[in-house]
Design a protein around this motif. Structure first.
Motif, short mmCIF file in Angstrom:
data_model
loop_
_atom_site.label_atom_id
_atom_site.label_comp_id
_atom_site.label_asym_id
_atom_site.label_seq_id
_atom_site.Cartn_x
_atom_site.Cartn_y
_atom_site.Cartn_z
N UNK A 66 0.81 -1.22 0.00
CA UNK A 66 0.00 0.00 0.00
C UNK A 66 0.84 1.27 0.00
N UNK A 67 2.15 1.13 -0.20
CA UNK A 67 3.02 2.31 -0.19
C UNK A 67 2.61 3.33 -1.24
N UNK A 68 2.00 2.88 -2.34
CA UNK A 68 1.57 3.79 -3.39
C UNK A 68 0.49 4.76 -2.97
N UNK A 69 -0.17 4.49 -1.81
CA UNK A 69 -1.16 5.43 -1.30
C UNK A 69 -0.51 6.67 -0.68
N UNK A 70 0.78 6.56 -0.37
CA UNK A 70 1.47 7.63 0.35
C UNK A 70 2.28 8.48 -0.63
N UNK A 71 2.49 9.76 -0.31
CA UNK A 71 3.24 10.63 -1.22
C UNK A 71 4.65 10.11 -1.46
N UNK A 72 5.07 10.09 -2.72
CA UNK A 72 6.44 9.72 -3.07
C UNK A 72 7.30 10.96 -3.03
N UNK A 73 8.57 10.81 -2.60
CA UNK A 73 9.46 11.97 -2.58
C UNK A 73 10.32 12.04 -3.82
N UNK A 74 10.66 10.89 -4.36
CA UNK A 74 11.55 10.84 -5.51
C UNK A 74 10.72 10.67 -6.78
N UNK A 75 10.98 11.52 -7.79
CA UNK A 75 10.24 11.42 -9.05
C UNK A 75 10.41 10.05 -9.69
N UNK A 76 11.50 9.35 -9.39
CA UNK A 76 11.71 8.02 -9.95
C UNK A 76 10.69 7.02 -9.43
N UNK A 77 10.04 7.38 -8.28
CA UNK A 77 9.06 6.48 -7.70
C UNK A 77 7.65 6.69 -8.24
#
Length: 481
Positions: A229-240
């Motif tokens: 469920x990590x995709x529910x949280x804001x990513x910091x790196x544009x690569x993510x």
């Protein structure tokens, strides 16, 4: 007395930010007052704090996990890349200077003082501080005057848990190799290790886990499975950033600019059941869609040249001819106008660039940066929007007479005469559930009922429970001092 523990990585992108967020929420659920801290971060995804500065978006998420307001002390040094070789240096929330990468080492000795000052202020406010390193301590070529990893850990006497990423392979070498290259004093700061992002049956790694313990004499503190469920949280790196999200009836395409900034603006759209979000990458054409979003950029004129190099300006023209909508946010808003002038070279080489010309506006770059949280009123619906501004430059022109929103009665943003081209400096607009639903309804989307902030909070609780199940949180907290 307040205790502290530091999560460092055996490499970049091993999941440190997510682990710290999960540990912060786990500590809260155990009844502790906790704060995140990252001495130095490098990211163009920034958040505006309650004390009027900016920090990395990951620390803002960690603050949310800690159930605390985000403040500048949580990330006293923020580097915001403006080119391949230079970054803006933010110290305790405010811009200090812009330096080339090779010149930053000369600046670092002066930055330890504000780092320790911020750390000590946080320690005075809570029971526990959970610190996140940057990159890896194994980058021993950067060890001199280090403020991000072992230099900080030793100066502040904070024990370290070293994290390896098994998903990318070679995790035994990551951790054992880190011990091999560190000097004895730095090695002495490491109290244990974690294995992160495991997929499949974790018992298959039992032999490898014991081998690491034997070779390093460090305590193993768990094998953490990949958190789906990590995709529910804001990513910091544009690569993510995920290539595609959702399969709803409304198709939105967002341009992955080379210096894309504050791209968490897109997260609520990615979570929307009514939306299919496509991140258009370099070398790809913009496919047919309902809305094109040009997001923020740390280098507006540079990314405008990048946009044209991909042929996206031609695609946007075709999209508009077909009756499509375009939204530019911050730097994307500036690009939509007729001209961007930077006479002082604030974002790079001094000069002027012709804009895309879809809005009758002009932007002048000035040294003053606007950093503020705002409540705006959407001009066409009257709905309130809680968001923030973080930009340099002033935009004026005929289309500003048709504002996107009003802030304290003053117009903000611009719209074309037909209403299909919109620009705004307002970040975070789609996090507001009521506004997002109204905005998408104009594109024909049904109301999904998504409560984005609740989704984030539920995901943080699930992350804390995930860590409690799969690693020894008691041991991690017990090494804090």
């Amino acid at each position: 007395m307040t205790r502290a523990v530091m999560i460092q990585g055996a490499g970049s992108n091993v999941g440190k930010s997510l682990l710290v967020a999960g540990l912060c929420r786990a500590a809260v659920l155990r009844g502790l007052s906790v704060s995140p801290f990252k001495p130095q971060n490098m990211s163009n995804n920034a958040a505006v704090t309650v004390d009027g500065g900016e920090i990395g978006r990951a620390q803002a998420l960690q603050a949310l996990a800690s159930q605390r307001d985000a403040i500048v002390d949580m990330n006293p040094i923020l580097l915001k890349p403006e080119s391949e070789t230079g970054s803006q240096v933010i110290v305790q929330g405010k811009r200090l200077t812009t330096v080339r990468a090779r010149d930053y080492s000369a600046l670092k000795p002066s930055l330890m003082a504000p780092v320790l000052e911020s750390f000590n202020r946080l320690k005075a406010q809570c029971d526990l501080v959970i610190v996140e390193g940057a990159g890896s301590p194994a980058e021993v070529n950067l060890r001199a005057n280090d403020i991000a990893n072992m230099g900080f850990a030793r100066m502040a006497d904070v024990p370290v848990i070293l994290t390896g990423d098994i998903d990318r392979g070679g995790v035994i070498a990551q951790i054992v190799g880190t011990q091999a290259v560190l000097d004895p004093e730095d090695n002495a700061m490491i109290a244990g290790f974690l294995i992160n992002k495991f997929r499949g049956d974790p018992t298959l790694f039992d032999d490898g886990y014991r081998l690491i313990e034997h070779r390093t004499n460090w305590r193993g503190m768990g094998v953490v499975p990949f958190f789906t469920d990590a995709g529910n949280l804001p990513a910091e790196d544009a690569l993510d950033l995920r290539r595609n999200s959702g399969n709803g009836p409304i198709h939105i395409c967002a341009l992955t600019l080379s210096r894309i900034a504050n791209f968490d603006d897109l997260d609520p759209l990615a979570a929307e059941p009514s939306v299919r979000l496509t991140m258009v990458r370099a070398g790809e054409a913009i496919p047919p869609c309902d809305l094109i979003i040009i997001p923020g950029s740390k280098s507006t004129r540079g990314d405008l040249a990048y946009l044209r190099a991909q042929g996206w300006d031609i695609d946007i023209h075709a999209h508009i001819r077909r009756g499509g909508h375009v939204l530019g946010i911050c730097g994307g808003y500036q690009m939509l106008g007729q001209r961007i002038a930077d006479p002082e070279g604030i974002e790079g080489t001094a000069g002027e660039t012709e804009g895309l010309g879809f809005l009758q506006t002009q932007t002048l770059m000035t040294p003053n940066k606007r950093l503020t949280r705002v409540t705006a009123t959407h001009a066409s619906t009257g709905l309130n929007i809680d968001g923030y501004e973080i930009h340099i430059g002033t935009t004026t022109g005929v289309d500003c007479a048709r504002p996107f929103a009003l802030i304290d009665g003053q117009p903000e943003g611009a719209q074309s005469a037909d209403g299909r081209i919109t620009g705004s400096y307002l970040h975070g607009m789609f996090a507001d559930d009521t506004f997002r639903s109204a905005f998408l309804s104009k594109l024909g989307a049904p109301n999904s009922g998504l409560r984005h902030s609740e989704l984030i909070d539920e995901t943080l609780n699930a992350l804390a429970q995930h860590l409690e199940r799969h690693c020894d949180v008691d041991a991690i907290l017990s090494v804090a001092r």
